[in-house]
Design a protein around this motif. Sequence first.
Motif: not given
Length: 238
Positions: A195-202
């Motif tokens: 989730a942290r990784e995808h939040l970075g993408g967002l």
Amino acid sequence: MTSNLSDKTPAALTRLLTIMERLRAPGGCPWDAEQTPESLKPYIIEEAYEVVEAIDREDVEDLRDELGDLLLQVVFLARIHEERKNFAMADVIGAIADKLVRRHPHVFAGMPTGDAKMLADQWDAIKRSEKPEKNSEHPLERLPRQLPALQKAGKLAKKTGFNDATGGFTAFLEQAERDLKAVGQSLTGDDREQAREHLGGLLFTLAGLAAALDQDAEDILRVHNQRVLSHHIKQVTK
């Protein structure tokens, strides 16, 4: 060429430099005397942000004071390096004056003036010629490492073309939707690292959208933070 420079400027700067020299000299201020470039780093960052806050508040009097505090850090560093026989304040001023003249040949060297993109490309070309030893670096490696993350994301977006909105903003919104969905799926699976990784993408996608709008995501969030803070203070003080 006419000038709006105050006649008091040279004397005021000389006075400030003299005060700093006295503070650092034997018998001066022990705290000032023990400062180093490394110890001044947090003050430089703090004062720069206070200048930005004064601009946001449109408080001209406070801006004058905050600019003075930021100037103090420049004078402080220059004095330390003068003591080390590296350079002095005059060298700092001379270097930036020379740079401005060199990078504005359309103003100072009679070259034709083009549009904003041509002038930006010209600036970059002159900048590269000034330090040819850095030309072997990838352009992205020249971004300051200490830039705030959202601000750096915006610059990365511009340099990689991720801010291209020639086809409209739909692509950014669709990518943000995919990123947000990925965050939700990761949280549903209780995978916080993913989730942290995808939040970075967002966040990067949103910084790219801000860049496409010719806006700075860091500035947008800072202003919004202040709105939230002001609203909360009003609520709790009613």
